[in-house]
Design an enzyme around this catalytic site. Sequence first.
Site, short mmCIF file in Angstrom:
data_model
loop_
_atom_site.label_atom_id
_atom_site.label_comp_id
_atom_site.label_asym_id
_atom_site.label_seq_id
_atom_site.Cartn_x
_atom_site.Cartn_y
_atom_site.Cartn_z
N ASP A 141 8.03 -0.21 -20.14
CA ASP A 141 6.84 0.51 -19.69
C ASP A 141 6.22 1.20 -20.90
O ASP A 141 6.93 1.84 -21.69
CB ASP A 141 7.21 1.55 -18.63
CG ASP A 141 7.63 0.92 -17.31
OD1 ASP A 141 7.39 -0.30 -17.14
OD2 ASP A 141 8.19 1.65 -16.47
N HIS A 149 0.83 1.94 -10.99
CA HIS A 149 0.79 1.64 -12.42
C HIS A 149 -0.44 2.20 -13.12
O HIS A 149 -0.86 1.70 -14.16
CB HIS A 149 0.86 0.12 -12.63
CG HIS A 149 2.22 -0.44 -12.42
ND1 HIS A 149 2.78 -0.59 -11.17
CD2 HIS A 149 3.17 -0.85 -13.30
CE1 HIS A 149 3.99 -1.09 -11.28
NE2 HIS A 149 4.26 -1.25 -12.56
N TYR A 169 -3.08 -1.72 -10.40
CA TYR A 169 -1.97 -2.25 -9.61
C TYR A 169 -1.22 -1.05 -9.04
O TYR A 169 -1.08 -0.01 -9.70
CB TYR A 169 -1.05 -3.10 -10.49
CG TYR A 169 -0.01 -3.84 -9.68
CD1 TYR A 169 -0.35 -5.03 -9.03
CD2 TYR A 169 1.28 -3.34 -9.54
CE1 TYR A 169 0.58 -5.70 -8.25
CE2 TYR A 169 2.21 -4.01 -8.76
CZ TYR A 169 1.87 -5.18 -8.12
OH TYR A 169 2.78 -5.83 -7.34
N HIS A 180 3.15 -1.99 -17.74
CA HIS A 180 4.48 -2.60 -17.70
C HIS A 180 4.40 -4.02 -18.23
O HIS A 180 3.51 -4.80 -17.85
CB HIS A 180 4.98 -2.61 -16.25
CG HIS A 180 6.19 -3.45 -16.01
ND1 HIS A 180 7.47 -2.93 -16.02
CD2 HIS A 180 6.32 -4.78 -15.77
CE1 HIS A 180 8.34 -3.91 -15.78
NE2 HIS A 180 7.67 -5.05 -15.63
N ASP A 185 -0.45 5.06 -14.54
CA ASP A 185 -0.02 5.94 -15.63
C ASP A 185 0.79 5.20 -16.70
O ASP A 185 1.32 5.81 -17.62
CB ASP A 185 0.79 7.11 -15.09
CG ASP A 185 2.08 6.67 -14.38
OD1 ASP A 185 2.26 5.45 -14.16
OD2 ASP A 185 2.89 7.55 -14.05
N HIS A 186 0.91 3.87 -16.58
CA HIS A 186 1.62 3.11 -17.61
C HIS A 186 1.25 1.63 -17.49
O HIS A 186 0.74 1.19 -16.46
CB HIS A 186 3.13 3.28 -17.51
CG HIS A 186 3.76 2.65 -16.30
ND1 HIS A 186 3.71 3.22 -15.03
CD2 HIS A 186 4.45 1.48 -16.15
CE1 HIS A 186 4.36 2.45 -14.17
NE2 HIS A 186 4.80 1.38 -14.82
N HIS A 206 13.45 -4.32 -15.21
CA HIS A 206 14.17 -3.33 -16.01
C HIS A 206 15.68 -3.53 -15.89
O HIS A 206 16.43 -3.19 -16.81
CB HIS A 206 13.80 -1.92 -15.57
CG HIS A 206 12.41 -1.52 -15.94
ND1 HIS A 206 12.07 -1.09 -17.20
CD2 HIS A 206 11.26 -1.51 -15.21
CE1 HIS A 206 10.78 -0.79 -17.23
NE2 HIS A 206 10.26 -1.05 -16.05
#
Length: 256
Positions: free
Chosen positions: A192, A223, A220, A228, A225-226, A185
């Site tokens: 994301d 992760h 992972y 990447h 909830d999203h 980022h």
Amino acid sequence: MSKLIRLFAAALLAIGASAGTVLATAAPAHADACYTWSGVLAQGSSGEAVRQLQIRVAGYPGTGGVLGLDGQYGPATKSAVARFQAAYGLTADGVAGPATFAKLYALQDDDCTPVNFSYAELNDCNSTWSGGNVSAATAKANALVTMWKLQALRHALGDQQIRVTSGFRSVSCNNAVGGASTSRHLYGDAADLGAGPHSLCTLAQAARNHGFAGILGPGYPDHNDHTHVDGRPSRFWSAPNCGVASLTGGLDPLGD
């Protein structure tokens, strides 16, 4: 030129192509404040015109591939152009001519971003793109490539919304959300993605086909909830709950 006019121009070019019209001599469509191609690009071409094309077909490198943005129209660029053409119902010959450029003009806004994504959407930190691990200009340029990859992903998934929940971060923004010091980022080439019309696993699985070297998703650490995606130098995929893995094992060497 307005988006409506560009779409009309693209339609006229498509009609001409179906009627056997010779398009190479047609006046090119224009996208105000953005990039305009002239002539035809094919394997062996080189220069800025090729690099601009590569940015826009960066999401079509083939499964596991990443297209280099080197301004050289080699076999990988030809294949990416052919996949783009096939995705939009054009003659998939890997040669970029008026019909291909017309479709690209129809897909981009006047700032060269794809129609379904924006710089603001890829930057929830500051409006200057400064303070990351690269210059502001580089971070913004990286984000543009990421958006074109996301546009390809969106089209492959039926042109339904892809929800970006985080993009570029300065060091201070990254620290505030607990991001790793090596997070992509900070380079502007990461996004994301939140669940929406598509599950997080669907996004992680499909991203393998659209030029993302980094993919982290459900299963992972941190992760679930999203999903990447990013443009790191070497491939690292890990979304164990989705069956997404690369040859690299262990934890993400760069962080998120």
